[in-house]
Design a protein around this motif. Sequence first.
Motif: not given
Length: 333
Positions: A190-196
């Motif tokens: 994906d072009a966006r990544v979530l870092v949680e």
Amino acid sequence: MTLTDAPSEPVADGARRTRVAVVGGGANVEHDVSLASAAAAAAALAPTHDVVPLTIGRDGAWSADGLALPVDEAVAVIASCDVLLPAVHGPHGEDGTLAALADVIGIACVGSGVGAGAIAMDKAVTKLVAAAEGVAVAGGRVVRATGAALDGVALPAVVKPVASGSSHGVRLVATREELDEAVATALTIDARVLVEEVVVGREVDVAVLRRADGTTVTSPPLEILHAGAVFDTTTKYDGSARFVVPADLSDDEAQAIADAALAVTDALGCDGVARVDFFLTADGPVLNEVNTMPGMTAHSQVPRMFAAAGTSYADLLADLVAGALARHHAAAP
């Protein structure tokens, strides 16, 4: 005789059977899982419905019965049906893409509509909606690159693509080197990544079903027990995870999860069935994600949850088809 003019088989009383286009596969990393969901759904519906199975290849090409089908012919086949059941998990399916196709050609579609599918597929936007409804979410940030974009990220952290499923690209990281590697890998999906931030709690899911009669019900909760640091793709499909349904929760815990699931799915505008995943912490449920087209084999989480409530797999699918038709007819001008 072609797929578009094949007649529906009559049932015992002579009425025409509902014709359902079941689409599986998809041009994304969840292709194989989607094939399994579609095959199982088609087999369960076949005794009572006129089922038309279609497949979308990894390259986006359509086929039926193993034979290539040009896109215009595939659309004509779907248009000849009463209902589309898009058993395509992930992008180009669950994200509202196939619901939009059904809208354009004017037939009923199982599951959430275009808006709900698109928003729920986006984990970052879903968290914004949930937080606005007072449902707890993990802190985090969306990034589009490694390097400086990751400066200041508190470790350990969980990395996941913003819009993907089946836990592809999900990784728990403890060092900056691991963080850069995990984000780089997720960016290939994906072009966006979530870092949680890491949430410590029991992993408990619940399903929300909008029924054909207009009522909404929640399933018994299901707890996922696994030995991995996170419920990643390997753990999800290697058979090592154990599902406990109904989960061993107090009445207050079960009610809190059901209330949070209803609040989120109502706000998103979900229809059909959606699986809502939580971490149950000492402070209550924290939303993980929403799946508007969850795994739909008889052994998947959602069918197991409803089986625990006395609803068979075939009856669940029939209810989803009937619900799609009811919503479609109610929306007709």
